[in-house]
Write a protein that holds these residues in place. Structure first.
Motif, PDB file in Angstrom:
ATOM      1  N   LYS A   1       0.860  -1.339   0.051  1.00 45.55           N
ATOM      2  CA  LYS A   1       0.000  -0.030  -0.048  1.00 45.55           C
ATOM      3  C   LYS A   1       0.852   1.390   0.101  1.00 45.55           C
ATOM      4  O   LYS A   1       0.450   2.191  -0.670  1.00 45.55           O
ATOM      5  CB  LYS A   1      -1.021   0.076   1.363  1.00 45.55           C
ATOM      6  CG  LYS A   1      -1.913  -0.889   1.212  1.00 45.55           C
ATOM      7  CD  LYS A   1      -2.710  -1.154   2.488  1.00 45.55           C
ATOM      8  CE  LYS A   1      -3.711  -2.003   2.625  1.00 45.55           C
ATOM      9  NZ  LYS A   1      -4.414  -2.055   4.033  1.00 45.55           N
ATOM     10  N   CYS A   2       1.901   1.259   0.818  1.00 44.47           N
ATOM     11  CA  CYS A   2       2.811   2.517   0.896  1.00 44.47           C
ATOM     12  C   CYS A   2       3.647   2.618  -0.424  1.00 44.47           C
ATOM     13  O   CYS A   2       3.653   3.847  -0.690  1.00 44.47           O
ATOM     14  CB  CYS A   2       3.811   2.001   2.105  1.00 44.47           C
ATOM     15  SG  CYS A   2       3.005   2.289   3.660  1.00 44.47           S
ATOM     16  N   ALA A   3       3.922   1.551  -1.058  1.00 40.42           N
ATOM     17  CA  ALA A   3       4.745   1.861  -2.519  1.00 40.42           C
ATOM     18  C   ALA A   3       3.630   2.309  -3.370  1.00 40.42           C
ATOM     19  O   ALA A   3       4.072   3.132  -4.172  1.00 40.42           O
ATOM     20  CB  ALA A   3       5.048   0.124  -2.902  1.00 40.42           C
ATOM     21  N   ARG A   4       2.506   1.568  -3.373  1.00 41.95           N
ATOM     22  CA  ARG A   4       1.478   2.485  -4.191  1.00 41.95           C
ATOM     23  C   ARG A   4       1.127   4.068  -3.879  1.00 41.95           C
ATOM     24  O   ARG A   4       1.183   4.715  -4.894  1.00 41.95           O
ATOM     25  CB  ARG A   4       0.075   1.723  -4.219  1.00 41.95           C
ATOM     26  CG  ARG A   4       0.073   0.323  -4.914  1.00 41.95           C
ATOM     27  CD  ARG A   4      -1.090  -0.234  -5.277  1.00 41.95           C
ATOM     28  NE  ARG A   4      -2.078  -0.624  -4.089  1.00 41.95           N
ATOM     29  CZ  ARG A   4      -1.862  -1.412  -3.386  1.00 41.95           C
ATOM     30  NH1 ARG A   4      -1.198  -2.588  -3.498  1.00 41.95           N
ATOM     31  NH2 ARG A   4      -2.777  -1.668  -2.210  1.00 41.95           N
ATOM     32  N   ILE A   5       1.140   4.649  -2.641  1.00 44.99           N
ATOM     33  CA  ILE A   5       1.098   5.890  -2.284  1.00 44.99           C
ATOM     34  C   ILE A   5       2.387   6.610  -2.970  1.00 44.99           C
ATOM     35  O   ILE A   5       2.079   7.634  -3.553  1.00 44.99           O
ATOM     36  CB  ILE A   5       0.938   6.020  -0.562  1.00 44.99           C
ATOM     37  CG1 ILE A   5      -0.444   5.657  -0.210  1.00 44.99           C
ATOM     38  CG2 ILE A   5       1.066   7.492  -0.418  1.00 44.99           C
ATOM     39  CD1 ILE A   5      -0.555   5.550   0.982  1.00 44.99           C
ATOM     40  N   LEU A   6       3.372   5.981  -2.728  1.00 46.91           N
ATOM     41  CA  LEU A   6       4.701   6.969  -3.092  1.00 46.91           C
ATOM     42  C   LEU A   6       4.645   7.010  -4.535  1.00 46.91           C
ATOM     43  O   LEU A   6       5.068   7.767  -5.239  1.00 46.91           O
ATOM     44  CB  LEU A   6       5.935   6.094  -2.576  1.00 46.91           C
ATOM     45  CG  LEU A   6       6.187   6.248  -1.149  1.00 46.91           C
ATOM     46  CD1 LEU A   6       7.385   5.461  -0.559  1.00 46.91           C
ATOM     47  CD2 LEU A   6       6.426   7.783  -0.836  1.00 46.91           C
ATOM     48  N   GLU A   7       4.247   5.493  -5.384  1.00 51.66           N
ATOM     49  CA  GLU A   7       4.295   5.873  -6.732  1.00 51.66           C
ATOM     50  C   GLU A   7       3.253   6.793  -7.342  1.00 51.66           C
ATOM     51  O   GLU A   7       3.459   7.496  -8.036  1.00 51.66           O
ATOM     52  CB  GLU A   7       3.906   4.341  -7.120  1.00 51.66           C
ATOM     53  CG  GLU A   7       3.898   4.124  -8.709  1.00 51.66           C
ATOM     54  CD  GLU A   7       3.347   2.909  -9.324  1.00 51.66           C
ATOM     55  OE1 GLU A   7       3.454   2.693 -10.414  1.00 51.66           O
ATOM     56  OE2 GLU A   7       3.460   1.904  -8.504  1.00 51.66           O
ATOM     57  N   ALA A   8       1.965   6.895  -6.444  1.00 52.57           N
ATOM     58  CA  ALA A   8       1.298   7.918  -7.184  1.00 52.57           C
ATOM     59  C   ALA A   8       1.635   9.213  -7.003  1.00 52.57           C
ATOM     60  O   ALA A   8       1.324  10.256  -7.843  1.00 52.57           O
ATOM     61  CB  ALA A   8      -0.139   7.661  -6.309  1.00 52.57           C
ATOM     62  N   LEU A   9       2.219   9.435  -5.525  1.00 50.40           N
ATOM     63  CA  LEU A   9       2.803  11.042  -5.551  1.00 50.40           C
ATOM     64  C   LEU A   9       3.968  11.201  -6.423  1.00 50.40           C
ATOM     65  O   LEU A   9       3.993  12.161  -7.083  1.00 50.40           O
ATOM     66  CB  LEU A   9       3.419  11.077  -4.036  1.00 50.40           C
ATOM     67  CG  LEU A   9       2.326  11.106  -2.842  1.00 50.40           C
ATOM     68  CD1 LEU A   9       2.974  10.987  -1.619  1.00 50.40           C
ATOM     69  CD2 LEU A   9       1.496  12.137  -3.127  1.00 50.40           C
ATOM     70  N   TYR A  10       4.687  10.335  -6.820  1.00 50.05           N
ATOM     71  CA  TYR A  10       5.937  10.304  -7.731  1.00 50.05           C
ATOM     72  C   TYR A  10       5.177  10.677  -9.236  1.00 50.05           C
ATOM     73  O   TYR A  10       5.588  11.664  -9.776  1.00 50.05           O
ATOM     74  CB  TYR A  10       6.759   9.103  -7.860  1.00 50.05           C
ATOM     75  CG  TYR A  10       7.699   9.273  -8.966  1.00 50.05           C
ATOM     76  CD1 TYR A  10       9.026   9.945  -8.804  1.00 50.05           C
ATOM     77  CD2 TYR A  10       7.633   8.714 -10.122  1.00 50.05           C
ATOM     78  CE1 TYR A  10       9.998   9.740  -9.571  1.00 50.05           C
ATOM     79  CE2 TYR A  10       8.565   8.916 -11.167  1.00 50.05           C
ATOM     80  CZ  TYR A  10       9.699   9.510 -10.966  1.00 50.05           C
ATOM     81  OH  TYR A  10      10.758   9.705 -11.795  1.00 50.05           O
ATOM     82  N   THR A  11       4.296  10.064  -9.815  1.00 48.24           N
ATOM     83  CA  THR A  11       3.625  10.008 -10.971  1.00 48.24           C
ATOM     84  C   THR A  11       3.003  11.595 -11.058  1.00 48.24           C
ATOM     85  O   THR A  11       3.103  12.479 -12.016  1.00 48.24           O
ATOM     86  CB  THR A  11       2.751   9.018 -11.162  1.00 48.24           C
ATOM     87  OG1 THR A  11       3.559   7.889 -11.231  1.00 48.24           O
ATOM     88  CG2 THR A  11       2.188   9.256 -12.674  1.00 48.24           C
ATOM     89  N   TYR A  12       2.268  11.777 -10.096  1.00 50.83           N
ATOM     90  CA  TYR A  12       1.561  13.250  -9.927  1.00 50.83           C
ATOM     91  C   TYR A  12       2.420  14.370 -10.186  1.00 50.83           C
ATOM     92  O   TYR A  12       2.439  15.094 -10.948  1.00 50.83           O
ATOM     93  CB  TYR A  12       1.031  13.381  -8.590  1.00 50.83           C
ATOM     94  CG  TYR A  12       0.068  14.486  -8.472  1.00 50.83           C
ATOM     95  CD1 TYR A  12      -1.492  14.511  -8.910  1.00 50.83           C
ATOM     96  CD2 TYR A  12       0.770  15.615  -7.786  1.00 50.83           C
ATOM     97  CE1 TYR A  12      -1.883  15.833  -8.928  1.00 50.83           C
ATOM     98  CE2 TYR A  12       0.028  16.824  -7.714  1.00 50.83           C
ATOM     99  CZ  TYR A  12      -1.177  17.112  -7.915  1.00 50.83           C
ATOM    100  OH  TYR A  12      -2.151  18.003  -8.002  1.00 50.83           O
ATOM    101  N   PHE A  13       3.663  14.294  -9.309  1.00 53.86           N
ATOM    102  CA  PHE A  13       4.524  15.530  -9.283  1.00 53.86           C
ATOM    103  C   PHE A  13       5.387  15.445 -10.613  1.00 53.86           C
ATOM    104  O   PHE A  13       5.738  16.462 -11.083  1.00 53.86           O
ATOM    105  CB  PHE A  13       5.364  15.590  -8.293  1.00 53.86           C
ATOM    106  CG  PHE A  13       4.808  15.990  -6.792  1.00 53.86           C
ATOM    107  CD1 PHE A  13       3.955  17.023  -6.758  1.00 53.86           C
ATOM    108  CD2 PHE A  13       4.739  15.290  -5.603  1.00 53.86           C
ATOM    109  CE1 PHE A  13       3.278  17.533  -5.863  1.00 53.86           C
ATOM    110  CE2 PHE A  13       4.017  15.635  -4.584  1.00 53.86           C
ATOM    111  CZ  PHE A  13       3.233  16.903  -4.570  1.00 53.86           C
TER     112      PHE A  13
END
Length: 78
Positions: free
Chosen positions: A13-25
């Motif tokens: 779950k944490c990995a998905r959150i970080l991936e989403a933040l990375y992609t967003y920015f």
């Protein structure tokens, strides 16, 4: 490292959150600069974003994810 299923699921779950933040920015560099209070990137945007994500506490990353991706509750008078 951890063999407990619940712990492993939380890591995913944490990995998905970080991936989403990375992609967003990465897609919105101006949003990254605004969020970090920077005027410019000190390196390639991808590197700056990774560095910033690596320095986040869990709570900060969760709150930022919530701010960017989850809808706000509607304030409707009942």
């Amino acid at each position: 490292m951890y063999e407990n299923k619940l712990v492993h699921e939380d890591f995913e779950k944490c990995a998905r959150i970080l991936e989403a933040l990375y992609t967003y920015f990465l897609k919105r560099p101006e949003a990254f600069l605004q969020e970090t209070g920077r005027k410019d990137f000190y390196d390639e945007p991808a590197t700056c974003i990774c560095d910033n994500l690596a320095g986040m506490t869990d709570r900060y990353a969760f709150n930022l994810y919530e701010k960017l991706f989850l809808p706000l509750p509607w304030k409707i008078a009942i």
